[in-house]
Design a protein around this motif. Structure first.
Motif, mmCIF file in Angstrom:
data_model
loop_
_atom_site.group_PDB
_atom_site.id
_atom_site.type_symbol
_atom_site.label_atom_id
_atom_site.label_comp_id
_atom_site.label_asym_id
_atom_site.label_seq_id
_atom_site.Cartn_x
_atom_site.Cartn_y
_atom_site.Cartn_z
ATOM 1 N N PRO A 187 0.827 -1.212 0.000
ATOM 2 C CA PRO A 187 0.000 0.000 0.000
ATOM 3 C C PRO A 187 0.863 1.265 0.000
ATOM 4 C CG PRO A 187 -0.671 -1.525 1.740
ATOM 5 C CD PRO A 187 0.601 -2.068 1.171
ATOM 6 N N ILE A 188 0.263 2.377 -0.409
ATOM 7 C CA ILE A 188 0.958 3.671 -0.380
ATOM 8 C C ILE A 188 1.252 4.063 1.076
ATOM 9 C CG2 ILE A 188 0.656 6.156 -0.838
ATOM 10 C CD1 ILE A 188 0.906 4.751 -3.439
ATOM 11 N N GLY A 192 0.658 -0.144 5.891
ATOM 12 C CA GLY A 192 -0.708 -0.548 5.534
ATOM 13 C C GLY A 192 -1.682 0.579 5.789
ATOM 14 N N PRO A 193 -2.904 0.423 5.279
ATOM 15 C CA PRO A 193 -3.890 1.496 5.449
ATOM 16 C C PRO A 193 -4.252 1.680 6.915
ATOM 17 C CG PRO A 193 -4.940 -0.490 4.604
ATOM 18 C CD PRO A 193 -3.457 -0.744 4.591
ATOM 19 N N ALA A 194 -4.786 2.866 7.235
ATOM 20 C CA ALA A 194 -5.318 3.088 8.581
ATOM 21 C C ALA A 194 -6.439 2.074 8.826
ATOM 22 C CB ALA A 194 -5.844 4.514 8.679
ATOM 23 N N ILE A 195 -6.572 1.660 10.092
ATOM 24 C CA ILE A 195 -7.572 0.644 10.445
ATOM 25 C C ILE A 195 -8.539 1.219 11.472
ATOM 26 C CG2 ILE A 195 -7.935 -1.667 11.438
ATOM 27 C CD1 ILE A 195 -6.308 -1.863 8.916
ATOM 28 N N MET A 196 -9.814 1.047 11.220
ATOM 29 C CA MET A 196 -10.815 1.433 12.222
ATOM 30 C C MET A 196 -11.634 0.234 12.641
ATOM 31 S SD MET A 196 -14.259 3.198 10.720
ATOM 32 C CE MET A 196 -15.406 2.440 11.861
ATOM 33 N N ASN A 197 -12.264 0.375 13.812
ATOM 34 C CA ASN A 197 -13.150 -0.671 14.299
ATOM 35 C C ASN A 197 -14.231 -0.008 15.137
ATOM 36 O OD1 ASN A 197 -13.546 -2.621 16.976
ATOM 37 N ND2 ASN A 197 -13.657 -3.677 15.015
ATOM 38 N N ALA A 198 -15.407 -0.629 15.171
ATOM 39 C CA ALA A 198 -16.522 -0.037 15.919
ATOM 40 C C ALA A 198 -17.051 -0.999 16.972
ATOM 41 C CB ALA A 198 -17.633 0.378 14.954
ATOM 42 N N GLY A 199 -16.170 -1.801 17.516
ATOM 43 C CA GLY A 199 -16.602 -2.720 18.584
ATOM 44 C C GLY A 199 -17.105 -1.931 19.781
ATOM 45 N N SER A 200 -18.175 -2.393 20.372
ATOM 46 C CA SER A 200 -18.754 -1.668 21.511
ATOM 47 C C SER A 200 -18.709 -2.483 22.791
ATOM 48 C CB SER A 200 -20.216 -1.318 21.219
ATOM 49 O OG SER A 200 -20.292 -0.582 20.038
#
Ligand SMILES: Cc1cc2nc3c(=O)[nH]c(=O)nc-3n(C[C@H](O)[C@H](O)[C@H](O)COP(=O)(O)O)c2cc1C
Length: 368
Positions: A187-188, A192-200
């Motif tokens: 990846p550029i 690696g790309p930024a990683i998000m998560n929405a675990g609650s």
């Protein structure tokens, strides 16, 4: 280049869920989002031109029934991000990937491809799944709640190795085994790309703090003090793990010239036209399969689910909305994912009426 998601604006802005019919609103109101590609492009370009930071799709494979069959038509999120990445210039494109349904070797390459298309504007949103009916479509294994996060941790470790390791390697893990693994181009975004998560759930939040660059949190909205505690807890956990502490929330917006008009518009699409069958289907599964909301809270939360998929309400005049945003910012919120009933019309109104007030309040740098 830094991913636009990490801009220096105190209140960052994104648009959410417009890859799905109905968007975030569980309603049969006639102007509900019909979801066409032309409208997706128009909205993405509008947000891009206005300097918003991010576009987030929902990963959904099946609707929830009811008269609206809410979210039954959805664009797949990796191909969606690739397409919109090619017609935008500055905004971050996210894809939402159900890790138990997609192999990391394939997704690592898809993500790298989108990162090249967008010149480093890609972000991967990892979801572990809670909508069991979708997993049945794939014949995929439905693990216990907390095991899903163990699986995600290995999935992500493998993807990250593919994004960084120059030489071929073998993988012999608990969930994945492979020989001579390899992925080029890298990846550029370095690493690696930024990683998000929405675990609650507690386990979901820990996964996010340990592995991700940012968390998208569903505020339980019991009272301000408990929302602040939820945000502070997440940020402290991320910092302990040496990670970025950005915390974003989803807000549903009803902005009108007067408060009475805004409340009437909200009441119309939620109470008069709300799809109770679809929301009951959604919540009966969400309640059982996620560990986000107590059963007692769930009933009260139905309104927020019909109004905006469980998001936080921003309802009122432009001035009132900017005041509410100031409160959210003081509570520790770094970014807002916006959704509306009529995305195109209401996003333009936000740009014309709310954005200048946000800039005047120092929430965002003035646009050039
Ligand atoms: C802003 C936001 C976006 C989300 N997007 C998706 C999605 O696109 N698809 C999905 O299956 N779940 C989505 N989720 C659900 C979460 O990934 C997570 O499963 C849920 O919050 C329950 O938490 P838990 O898995 O820790 O129990 C989203 C949640 C939030 C707050």
């Amino acid at each position: 280049m830094t991913n636009p998601l990490f801009s220096t604006n105190r209140v960052k802005l994104g648009v959410m869920a417009f890859n799905c019919s109905g968007g975030s609103t569980v309603t049969t109101v006639p102007e509900a989002w019909p979801m066409t590609w032309a409208d997706n492009v128009a909205l993405a370009q509008m947000a891009d031109r206005a300097g918003f930071e991010a576009l987030l799709p929902v990963g959904r494979w099946k609707g929830y029934g009811g008269d609206s069959n809410f979210n039954n038509r959805t664009f797949e999120t990796l191909t969606w991000a690739a397409g919109l990445g090619a017609v935008t210039e500055n905004i971050a494109l996210l894809s939402t990937v159900h890790v138990p349904l997609m192999h990391p070797v394939a997704v690592a390459k898809q993500a790298a491809t989108i990162d090249h298309i967008t010149n480093g504007r890609f972000v991967l949103n990892i979801v572990c799944g809670w909508f069991k009916n979708e997993f049945e479509m794939f014949g995929a294994e439905w693990r216990d709640h907390d095991r899903r996060y163990d699986y995600a941790a290995e999935w992500l470790a493998l993807a990250r190795k593919l994004w960084t390791e120059e030489a071929e390697f073998d993988w012999d893990g608990e969930f994945f085994q492979g020989k001579g693994l390899w992925s080029q181009p890298k990846p550029i975004q370095s690493g690696g790309p930024a990683i998000m998560n929405a675990g609650s759930s507690p386990v979901g939040q820990r996964f996010s703090a340990e592995n991700c660059d940012m968390n998208f949190v569903m505020l339980r909205q019991k009272d301000e003090a408990s929302d602040v505690a939820q945000i502070n807890g997440l940020k402290a956990m991320a910092i302990e793990n040496g990670r970025s502490s950005q915390c974003w929330i989803h807000v549903y917006v009803v902005c009108r010239e007067t408060e009475a008009e805004a409340l009437a518009a909200l009441n119309r699409y939620v109470v008069e036209y709300g799809d109770d069958v679809a929301v009951n289907n959604m919540l009966s599964i969400f309640g059982m399969e996620s560990e986000t909301l107590e059963p007692a809270v769930m009933e009260a939360f139905k309104f927020h689910f019909k109004a905006g998929h469980g998001g936080y309400p921003l309802v009122g005049t432009p001035e009132q909305i900017v005041e509410q945003i100031e409160r959210l910012s003081a509570m520790g919120v770094d970014g807002l994912l916006l959704s509306w009933v009529d995305y195109l019309g209401e996003c333009q109104e936000w740009i014309d009426r709310v954005l200048p007030l946000m800039e005047a309040a120092g929430q965002r740098a003035p646009r050039e």
